[in-house]
Design a protein around this motif. Structure first.
Motif, PDB file in Angstrom:
ATOM      1  N   ALA B 329     -24.234  87.419  15.308  1.00 36.75           N
ATOM      2  CA  ALA B 329     -23.141  87.294  16.125  1.00 36.75           C
ATOM      3  C   ALA B 329     -22.737  85.711  16.111  1.00 36.75           C
ATOM      4  O   ALA B 329     -21.509  85.392  16.180  1.00 36.75           O
ATOM      5  N   LEU B 330     -23.770  84.948  16.088  1.00 33.81           N
ATOM      6  CA  LEU B 330     -23.762  83.475  15.968  1.00 33.81           C
ATOM      7  C   LEU B 330     -22.744  83.136  14.705  1.00 33.81           C
ATOM      8  O   LEU B 330     -21.920  82.220  14.785  1.00 33.81           O
ATOM      9  N   ASP B 331     -23.296  83.783  13.783  1.00 39.15           N
ATOM     10  CA  ASP B 331     -22.644  83.399  12.479  1.00 39.15           C
ATOM     11  C   ASP B 331     -21.157  83.989  12.404  1.00 39.15           C
ATOM     12  O   ASP B 331     -20.263  83.128  11.930  1.00 39.15           O
ATOM     13  N   ALA B 332     -20.799  84.967  12.922  1.00 37.67           N
ATOM     14  CA  ALA B 332     -19.658  85.540  13.054  1.00 37.67           C
ATOM     15  C   ALA B 332     -18.624  84.879  13.879  1.00 37.67           C
ATOM     16  O   ALA B 332     -17.677  84.576  13.502  1.00 37.67           O
ATOM     17  N   ALA B 333     -19.377  84.333  14.855  1.00 43.44           N
ATOM     18  CA  ALA B 333     -18.609  83.317  15.784  1.00 43.44           C
ATOM     19  C   ALA B 333     -18.397  81.967  15.188  1.00 43.44           C
ATOM     20  O   ALA B 333     -17.479  81.223  15.654  1.00 43.44           O
ATOM     21  N   GLY B 334     -18.740  81.678  14.067  1.00 39.46           N
ATOM     22  CA  GLY B 334     -18.679  80.572  13.317  1.00 39.46           C
ATOM     23  C   GLY B 334     -19.406  79.516  13.944  1.00 39.46           C
ATOM     24  O   GLY B 334     -18.995  78.048  13.947  1.00 39.46           O
ATOM     25  N   ALA B 335     -20.420  79.425  14.723  1.00 40.76           N
ATOM     26  CA  ALA B 335     -21.216  78.339  15.405  1.00 40.76           C
ATOM     27  C   ALA B 335     -21.673  77.347  14.549  1.00 40.76           C
ATOM     28  O   ALA B 335     -22.535  77.683  13.456  1.00 40.76           O
ATOM     29  N   ALA B 336     -21.282  76.121  14.700  1.00 45.33           N
ATOM     30  CA  ALA B 336     -21.503  74.824  13.858  1.00 45.33           C
ATOM     31  C   ALA B 336     -21.768  73.689  14.552  1.00 45.33           C
ATOM     32  O   ALA B 336     -20.966  73.760  15.524  1.00 45.33           O
ATOM     33  N   PRO B 337     -22.936  73.221  14.306  1.00 43.99           N
ATOM     34  CA  PRO B 337     -23.168  71.758  14.901  1.00 43.99           C
ATOM     35  C   PRO B 337     -22.319  70.551  14.301  1.00 43.99           C
ATOM     36  O   PRO B 337     -21.619  70.994  13.240  1.00 43.99           O
ATOM     37  N   LYS B 338     -22.228  69.262  14.889  1.00 44.67           N
ATOM     38  CA  LYS B 338     -21.650  68.405  14.291  1.00 44.67           C
ATOM     39  C   LYS B 338     -22.289  67.985  13.097  1.00 44.67           C
ATOM     40  O   LYS B 338     -23.430  68.441  12.750  1.00 44.67           O
ATOM     41  N   SER B 339     -21.816  66.879  12.607  1.00 43.13           N
ATOM     42  CA  SER B 339     -22.514  66.588  11.384  1.00 43.13           C
ATOM     43  C   SER B 339     -24.208  66.118  11.213  1.00 43.13           C
ATOM     44  O   SER B 339     -24.414  65.350  12.436  1.00 43.13           O
TER      45      SER B 339
END
Lengths: 179, 570
Positions: B329-339
């Motif tokens: 679900a986190l992947d599908a929501a595109g969860a991504a941190p800053k650099s």
């Protein structure tokens, strides 16, 4: 404002109490599972009342008054919910609940105390349920506070034996009180 | 079809797909052992009921399927209490069947009576006292369902002797609806609101850490974990219960955190701004002093068990879910941190500065225990399974054995049960006969349960046991050296008593010994050629070796003590 005293004496009252109305399967050992969980996790129970629920033998309702100071309520509810025999938990803040309790008391009577006792009982709304020449047994079904008050009033009499059931509770109808 | 309760019990186990049970018969369970003769189920006859329990655990942890043990009433039942408690702490699915005295005798202090459902109430996920033969199929089906779904755990079924002997009309529940579990809801739908808050927190983070616990393995989420970590480039730490959930060789893996964790893994958590806990429970062996644990971090806690939220650590987002679903679900929501470039620069610096090290081995011995483990690992086939007891050898195995896949590291984490290693190895080998199974053991642990080598030999289960024999209860000795002014109280065991080679030989196993480097390599090679009987190797190791890094009990993880050779001035 001081917290509402309950369960007889304020010295035993938790500062913050919550009422858990717990629907459980009516099976052998379920009460032991609940009591054991509270004991091993260090949660305090202030009172506990159990009876078959909603007219059929499959479920019972356990009303537990817990000390929300001894452990976070979230922990108590979360752990309780893991007991397989626990079907549903309703967490009632005192302000959102209708709470009632039954008090029975036997008081030794004589000619001197009979009149003040009868006055006291009439004021409290308590009913006489048993009498003999030397004693009277009375009953009060009311709020925990009313039971507390009657219990305190009876302290002035000697030869008093009191039994209380612990409270049962259901959610108050209508909108919940603002938090 | 009319069946005895006993036959119905065995048939119900067959219905569940059980291929192996570990056990030992006795009076009250006698009826159940009779239909076992005609069953396809393999029974492994143990020499002590504790062995049956740990074997069932080893079997389960190696295969992912529930382990099953059958023992009799009274002492048979109490002897398996330790494995049940162990499985409860580590959320290992077990179904334990105990005999009970006849229903009419319960409560009379009958011969070999004990209240095993009462005793195990607090250490099982649930337990049953069967009342009639007719309910046996339902209870068995429910027990397996409870043991394996939600947060897994041990379930005990107590079977009175007269119930096993009485007759029933065979049936089997067709679906969960017939299990009579009105209060059991193992899965809840993912809270979309919490998910959105998690995605937002991840989006703000510059120093995240994936804190991977045993729940990740329990929910078979290793693949989802790799996908999520590789997409986000977040660093991964795997707890003692999660070793193998993420490949040690992976560039994003920092290693094990906690009391004996890798410096970079411990410090990554300490300095993180976002801790994403995946099936971990903030155990005290990981957190050290909780008030200074990851003090600057927000916490996203993913767990199937909502009672873990806010138990030890206040969390910012609680996500009740199995780990795989949450990561997807986190992947599908595109969860991504800053650099994460500056963060990785810092992490690489810590890794380079404080790798796991130990003193150079000497040629003449005594052997370095860490070196023995590395030498065995180098010569082991890929995918070999490692079990251990509890103590120094366990920590060294967790540190120095390179784990690459789930189910290859089997140990006693939460309970810390000495003696777990040998029987767990036997169970693992039964479950995965295609794999080499090494038990890295200590001399203290070995002596607690090594009678099961007889079981291993008799049943044709060729495990390999490496005793790191330092003649001490090593971890206790380490604490006495460091925190009790070297006052060694009751920790000396002797390297020669018992004679481990003779012990092995007496139990039908091959016994080997190594006291120096050449012998070490020779015996490992020899052990690797033996595939028909169990092998036990007595490695004579240095008693003064200590496990580093180390956080003293109750201390802050900031005060991690590294190996003496890495300290200032060394």
């Amino acid at each position: 404002m001081s917290p509402e005293p309950f369960l007889g004496t304020t010295s035993h009252s938790p500062v913050r109490h919550h009422i858990l109305s717990v629907l459980v399967e009516n099976k052998a050992g379920v009460l032991a599972r609940i009591a054991g969980l509270f004991a091993r996790r260090g949660f305090n129970i202030y009172s506990l009342a159990v009876a078959p629920s909603e007219g059929h033998a499959r479920f019972s309702r356990v009303t537990i008054v817990v000390d929300a100071e001894s452990a976070p309520l979230e922990q108590i509810v979360g752990q309780l919910d893991k007991l397989v025999n626990v079907v549903a938990i309703t967490d009632l803040a005192p302000s959102d609940a209708v709470e009632r309790e039954l008090l029975l008391a036997t008081i030794v009577t004589d000619t001197a105390n009979r009149t003040p006792l009868l006055d006291l009982l009439a004021n409290a709304g308590a009913a006489i349920v048993d009498v003999d020449p030397g004693a009277v047994t009375v009953m009060l079904a009311g709020t925990p506070r009313a039971c507390d008050e009657l219990e305190r009033s009876l302290e002035t009499f000697s030869g008093v034996e009191i039994h209380r059931t612990g409270r049962v509770a259901l959610p108050r109808l209508g909108e919940p009180a603002p938090k | 079809m009319q069946l005895s309760g006993a036959a119905a019990l065995i048939k119900s186990l067959e219905q569940q797909g059980v291929d192996t049970v570990f056990g030992l018969p006795g009076g009250a369970i006698l009826p159940v052992y009779d239909p076992l003769i005609d069953s396809t189920i393999r029974h492994i006859l143990v020499r002590h009921e504790q062995g049956a329990g740990h074997m069932a655990e080893g079997y389960s942890l190696a295969t992912g399927r529930p382990g099953v043990a059958i023992v009799t009433s009274g002492p048979g039942a109490t002897n398996i209490v330790t494995p049940i408690a162990n499985a409860h702490m580590d959320s290992t699915p077990l179904v334990v069947i105990t005999g009970q005295v006849a229903t009419g005798m319960i409560g009379t202090d009958a011969f070999q009576e004990c209240d095993i459902t009462g005793i195990t109430m607090g250490i099982t996920k649930h337990n049953f006292l069967i009342q009639s033969a007719q309910e046996i199929p339902r209870v068995v089906a429910a027990a397996f369902h409870l043991a394996t779904t939600g947060r897994p755990g041990p379930v005990l079924i107590d079977v009175p002797k007269d119930v096993a002997q009485s007759m029933m009309d065979w049936w089997y529940p067709a679906s969960v609806d017939e299990y009579d579990l009105p209060g059991y809801r193992p899965e809840v739908p993912l809270d979309e609101d919490a998910l959105a808050r998690a995605v937002a927190l991840i989006g703000q983070s510059e120093r995240p850490v994936l804190y991977v616990g045993g729940g990740t393995l329990k929910s078979n989420a290793a693949k989802e974990l790799i996908a999520f970590a590789e997409r986000t480039r977040m660093p991964v730490v795997t707890t003692l219960m999660a070793r193998g959930a993420f490949p040690d060789s992976h560039e994003l893996h920092l290693g094990m955190p906690g009391m004996h964790g890798v410096y970079a893994a411990v410090m990554a958590i300490q300095k993180s701004d976002l801790l994403i806990s995946l099936g971990a429970r903030f155990d005290d062996r990981v957190t050290g002093k909780t008030s200074s644990f990851a003090a600057g971090a927000k916490v996203i806690h993913v767990d199937i068990d909502r009672a873990e939220f806010n138990k030890i650590r206040r969390v910012d987002v609680a996500l009740q879910s199995n780990i795989g679903n949450a990561l997807q679900a986190l992947d599908a929501a595109g969860a991504a941190p800053k650099s994460l470039d500056p963060w990785w620069q810092q992490l690489r610096h810590w890794q380079a500065q404080y790798p796991l090290v130990y003193d150079e081995p000497t040629t003449d011995g005594p052997l370095r225990p860490q070196h023995v483990i590395e030498a065995i690992a180098k010569k082991a086939e890929p995918g070999s399974i490692v079990t251990s007891g509890v103590g120094q050898h366990q920590m060294w195995a967790a540190q120095f054995w390179p784990f690459e896949e789930p189910g290859t590291w089997i140990n006693s984490g939460g309970a810390g049960t000495m003696g777990f290693g040998v029987p767990a190895a036997i169970g693992a080998k039964v479950g995965r006969p295609d794999r080499t199974v090494w038990c890295i053991d200590g001399d203290g642990c070995f002596q607690m349960t090594a009678q099961e080598l007889v079981t291993a030999r008799a049943e044709g289960i060729p495990i390999k046991v490496a005793i790191l024999n330092n003649a001490y209860l090593g971890m206790v000795r380490q604490w006495q050296e460091m925190f009790y002014e070297e006052r060694y109280s009751e920790v000396y065991l002797s390297a020669d008593l018992p004679d481990y080679v003779k012990w092995a030989e007496a139990m039908g196993c091959v016994g080997l010994r190594a006291t120096n480097l050449k012998e070490m390599h020779d015996v490992i090679d020899e052990a690797n050629t033996i595939n028909d009987v169990p092998v036990v190797i007595d490695f004579r190791t240095d008693a003064t070796e200590k496990v580093f890094p180390m956080v003293a009990a109750g201390a802050s993880n900031d005060d991690l003590m590294v190996h003496p050779s890495q300290r200032a001035g060394a």
